[in-house]
Design a protein around this motif. Structure first.
Motif, PDB file in Angstrom:
ATOM      1  N   GLY A 100     -30.218   4.077  21.721  1.00 20.68           N
ATOM      2  CA  GLY A 100     -30.222   5.496  21.378  1.00 20.68           C
ATOM      3  C   GLY A 100     -31.596   6.141  21.416  1.00 20.68           C
ATOM      4  N   GLN A 101     -32.572   5.456  21.991  1.00 22.02           N
ATOM      5  CA  GLN A 101     -33.915   6.026  22.082  1.00 22.02           C
ATOM      6  C   GLN A 101     -34.008   7.078  23.185  1.00 22.02           C
ATOM      7  OE1 GLN A 101     -37.010   3.014  22.237  1.00 22.02           O
ATOM      8  NE2 GLN A 101     -35.688   1.607  21.123  1.00 22.02           N
ATOM      9  N   LEU A 102     -33.188   6.936  24.216  1.00 22.29           N
ATOM     10  CA  LEU A 102     -33.117   7.911  25.303  1.00 22.29           C
ATOM     11  C   LEU A 102     -31.753   8.594  25.254  1.00 22.29           C
ATOM     12  CD1 LEU A 102     -34.616   6.007  28.378  1.00 22.29           C
ATOM     13  CD2 LEU A 102     -35.576   7.996  27.255  1.00 22.29           C
ATOM     14  N   PRO A 103     -31.695   9.908  25.510  1.00 19.82           N
ATOM     15  CA  PRO A 103     -30.414  10.614  25.501  1.00 19.82           C
ATOM     16  C   PRO A 103     -29.548  10.167  26.663  1.00 19.82           C
ATOM     17  CG  PRO A 103     -32.146  12.047  26.333  1.00 19.82           C
ATOM     18  CD  PRO A 103     -32.815  10.775  25.877  1.00 19.82           C
ATOM     19  N   SER A 104     -28.252  10.006  26.415  1.00 21.24           N
ATOM     20  CA  SER A 104     -27.351   9.595  27.493  1.00 21.24           C
ATOM     21  C   SER A 104     -25.927  10.017  27.168  1.00 21.24           C
ATOM     22  CB  SER A 104     -27.402   8.073  27.684  1.00 21.24           C
ATOM     23  OG  SER A 104     -26.892   7.426  26.541  1.00 21.24           O
ATOM     24  N   ILE A 105     -25.105  10.013  28.207  1.00 21.43           N
ATOM     25  CA  ILE A 105     -23.677  10.254  28.036  1.00 21.43           C
ATOM     26  C   ILE A 105     -22.931   9.174  28.804  1.00 21.43           C
ATOM     27  CG2 ILE A 105     -23.900  12.748  27.699  1.00 21.43           C
ATOM     28  CD1 ILE A 105     -22.996  13.131  30.574  1.00 21.43           C
ATOM     29  N   LYS A 106     -21.720   8.883  28.340  1.00 28.18           N
ATOM     30  CA  LYS A 106     -20.891   7.888  29.013  1.00 28.18           C
ATOM     31  C   LYS A 106     -19.750   8.612  29.706  1.00 28.18           C
ATOM     32  CE  LYS A 106     -18.709   3.467  28.364  1.00 28.18           C
ATOM     33  NZ  LYS A 106     -18.464   2.341  27.467  1.00 28.18           N
ATOM     34  N   ILE A 107     -19.568   8.332  30.973  1.00 26.67           N
ATOM     35  CA  ILE A 107     -18.481   8.899  31.760  1.00 26.67           C
ATOM     36  C   ILE A 107     -17.698   7.706  32.294  1.00 26.67           C
ATOM     37  CG2 ILE A 107     -17.835  10.341  33.719  1.00 26.67           C
ATOM     38  CD1 ILE A 107     -20.613  11.689  33.435  1.00 26.67           C
ATOM     39  N   GLY A 108     -16.563   7.427  31.670  1.00 24.34           N
ATOM     40  CA  GLY A 108     -15.820   6.220  32.013  1.00 24.34           C
ATOM     41  C   GLY A 108     -16.663   5.021  31.641  1.00 24.34           C
ATOM     42  N   THR A 109     -16.976   4.190  32.621  1.00 28.22           N
ATOM     43  CA  THR A 109     -17.834   3.027  32.365  1.00 28.22           C
ATOM     44  C   THR A 109     -19.275   3.283  32.780  1.00 28.22           C
ATOM     45  OG1 THR A 109     -17.289   2.095  34.528  1.00 28.22           O
ATOM     46  CG2 THR A 109     -15.918   1.407  32.669  1.00 28.22           C
ATOM     47  N   ASN A 110     -19.555   4.483  33.252  1.00 30.60           N
ATOM     48  CA  ASN A 110     -20.892   4.835  33.734  1.00 30.60           C
ATOM     49  C   ASN A 110     -21.719   5.506  32.653  1.00 30.60           C
ATOM     50  OD1 ASN A 110     -20.548   4.161  36.640  1.00 30.60           O
ATOM     51  ND2 ASN A 110     -18.929   5.680  36.442  1.00 30.60           N
ATOM     52  N   ARG A 133     -24.987   7.895  32.073  1.00 33.32           N
ATOM     53  CA  ARG A 133     -25.852   8.836  32.775  1.00 33.32           C
ATOM     54  C   ARG A 133     -26.759   9.536  31.768  1.00 33.32           C
ATOM     55  NH1 ARG A 133     -24.574   6.080  36.250  1.00 33.32           N
ATOM     56  NH2 ARG A 133     -23.433   6.567  38.141  1.00 33.32           N
ATOM     57  N   VAL A 134     -27.929   9.922  32.248  1.00 31.54           N
ATOM     58  CA  VAL A 134     -28.891  10.652  31.423  1.00 31.54           C
ATOM     59  C   VAL A 134     -29.011  12.049  32.005  1.00 31.54           C
ATOM     60  CG1 VAL A 134     -31.293  10.762  30.669  1.00 31.54           C
ATOM     61  CG2 VAL A 134     -30.142   8.545  30.823  1.00 31.54           C
ATOM     62  N   PRO A 135     -28.697  13.074  31.204  1.00 26.19           N
ATOM     63  CA  PRO A 135     -28.865  14.439  31.701  1.00 26.19           C
ATOM     64  C   PRO A 135     -30.349  14.731  31.966  1.00 26.19           C
ATOM     65  CG  PRO A 135     -27.461  14.397  29.750  1.00 26.19           C
ATOM     66  CD  PRO A 135     -28.087  13.039  29.877  1.00 26.19           C
ATOM     67  N   LEU A 136     -30.639  15.264  33.138  1.00 23.85           N
ATOM     68  CA  LEU A 136     -32.020  15.553  33.522  1.00 23.85           C
ATOM     69  C   LEU A 136     -32.700  16.446  32.493  1.00 23.85           C
ATOM     70  CD1 LEU A 136     -34.388  15.407  35.489  1.00 23.85           C
ATOM     71  CD2 LEU A 136     -33.336  17.291  36.762  1.00 23.85           C
ATOM     72  N   LYS A 137     -32.025  17.501  32.068  1.00 22.94           N
ATOM     73  CA  LYS A 137     -32.621  18.432  31.102  1.00 22.94           C
ATOM     74  C   LYS A 137     -32.934  17.729  29.781  1.00 22.94           C
ATOM     75  CE  LYS A 137     -32.115  22.889  28.959  1.00 22.94           C
ATOM     76  NZ  LYS A 137     -31.564  24.199  29.067  1.00 22.94           N
ATOM     77  N   MET A 144     -33.502  13.332  43.595  1.00 23.05           N
ATOM     78  CA  MET A 144     -33.323  12.986  42.193  1.00 23.05           C
ATOM     79  C   MET A 144     -33.475  14.184  41.258  1.00 23.05           C
ATOM     80  SD  MET A 144     -35.179   9.935  40.040  1.00 23.05           S
ATOM     81  CE  MET A 144     -35.270   8.943  41.505  1.00 23.05           C
ATOM     82  N   MET A 145     -34.470  15.006  41.476  1.00 19.24           N
ATOM     83  CA  MET A 145     -34.739  16.103  40.547  1.00 19.24           C
ATOM     84  C   MET A 145     -33.786  17.284  40.705  1.00 19.24           C
ATOM     85  SD  MET A 145     -36.933  14.639  38.769  1.00 19.24           S
ATOM     86  CE  MET A 145     -37.459  15.927  37.672  1.00 19.24           C
ATOM     87  N   SER A 146     -32.868  17.241  41.672  1.00 21.31           N
ATOM     88  CA  SER A 146     -31.910  18.333  41.807  1.00 21.31           C
ATOM     89  C   SER A 146     -30.548  17.953  41.228  1.00 21.31           C
ATOM     90  CB  SER A 146     -31.765  18.743  43.276  1.00 21.31           C
ATOM     91  OG  SER A 146     -31.149  17.706  44.007  1.00 21.31           O
ATOM     92  N   ARG A 147     -30.415  16.723  40.733  1.00 26.08           N
ATOM     93  CA  ARG A 147     -29.153  16.287  40.123  1.00 26.08           C
ATOM     94  C   ARG A 147     -29.155  16.597  38.636  1.00 26.08           C
ATOM     95  NH1 ARG A 147     -29.232  10.375  41.469  1.00 26.08           N
ATOM     96  NH2 ARG A 147     -31.121  10.685  42.648  1.00 26.08           N
ATOM     97  N   LEU A 148     -27.993  16.900  38.082  1.00 24.37           N
ATOM     98  CA  LEU A 148     -27.871  17.168  36.655  1.00 24.37           C
ATOM     99  C   LEU A 148     -27.877  15.887  35.839  1.00 24.37           C
ATOM    100  CD1 LEU A 148     -25.119  19.936  36.680  1.00 24.37           C
ATOM    101  CD2 LEU A 148     -27.580  20.220  36.387  1.00 24.37           C
ATOM    102  N   LEU A 149     -27.298  14.821  36.401  1.00 28.61           N
ATOM    103  CA  LEU A 149     -27.201  13.542  35.698  1.00 28.61           C
ATOM    104  C   LEU A 149     -27.894  12.458  36.504  1.00 28.61           C
ATOM    105  CD1 LEU A 149     -23.432  13.720  34.695  1.00 28.61           C
ATOM    106  CD2 LEU A 149     -25.408  14.207  33.250  1.00 28.61           C
ATOM    107  N   LEU A 150     -28.622  11.599  35.807  1.00 31.31           N
ATOM    108  CA  LEU A 150     -29.369  10.531  36.452  1.00 31.31           C
ATOM    109  C   LEU A 150     -28.827   9.177  36.023  1.00 31.31           C
ATOM    110  CD1 LEU A 150     -32.934  11.932  35.729  1.00 31.31           C
ATOM    111  CD2 LEU A 150     -31.631  12.168  37.848  1.00 31.31           C
ATOM    112  N   SER A 151     -28.841   8.227  36.934  1.00 34.02           N
ATOM    113  CA  SER A 151     -28.449   6.863  36.606  1.00 34.02           C
ATOM    114  C   SER A 151     -29.596   6.172  35.878  1.00 34.02           C
ATOM    115  CB  SER A 151     -28.111   6.086  37.881  1.00 34.02           C
ATOM    116  OG  SER A 151     -29.289   5.857  38.628  1.00 34.02           O
ATOM    117  N   THR A 152     -29.304   5.019  35.300  1.00 38.16           N
ATOM    118  CA  THR A 152     -30.328   4.233  34.632  1.00 38.16           C
ATOM    119  C   THR A 152     -31.441   3.850  35.612  1.00 38.16           C
ATOM    120  OG1 THR A 152     -28.643   3.381  33.150  1.00 38.16           O
ATOM    121  CG2 THR A 152     -30.708   2.179  33.207  1.00 38.16           C
ATOM    122  N   VAL A 153     -31.072   3.544  36.841  1.00 37.53           N
ATOM    123  CA  VAL A 153     -32.061   3.207  37.874  1.00 37.53           C
ATOM    124  C   VAL A 153     -32.976   4.399  38.134  1.00 37.53           C
ATOM    125  CG1 VAL A 153     -32.361   2.577  40.301  1.00 37.53           C
ATOM    126  CG2 VAL A 153     -30.566   1.491  38.952  1.00 37.53           C
TER     127      VAL A 153
END
Length: 74
Positions: A42-52, A54-58, A13-22
């Motif tokens: 909008g309380q947590l940073p996130s990006i939408k990729i298609g219908t997914n 993801r939260v950037p780890l950084k 998990m900690m080596s991925r750039l993007l994390l799922s909600t899970v």
């Protein structure tokens, strides 16, 4: 509301750039529902990729630091 994926991810998990909600829920020790709500509101940073979503780890690490009492202030 979309249900969490059941597929295992090959990378630690900690080596991925993007994390799922899970993943984020697990890292923050929160429920999937609470984590999803925080992302939607909008309380947590996130990006939408298609219908997914993801939260950037950084960005998550920065959010934790910013919102930790005694950490870097807003």
């Amino acid at each position: 509301m979309a249900q969490p994926r059941k597929e295992p991810n090959q990378l630690p998990m900690m080596s991925r750039l993007l994390l799922s909600t899970v993943d984020v829920a697990s890292l923050l020790d929160l429920s999937y529902f609470t984590t999803s709500k925080m992302i939607r509101e909008g309380q947590l940073p996130s990006i939408k990729i298609g219908t997914n979503i993801r939260v950037p780890l950084k960005a998550l690490e920065e959010w934790i630091e910013k919102n930790t009492e005694g950490g870097e202030k807003k």
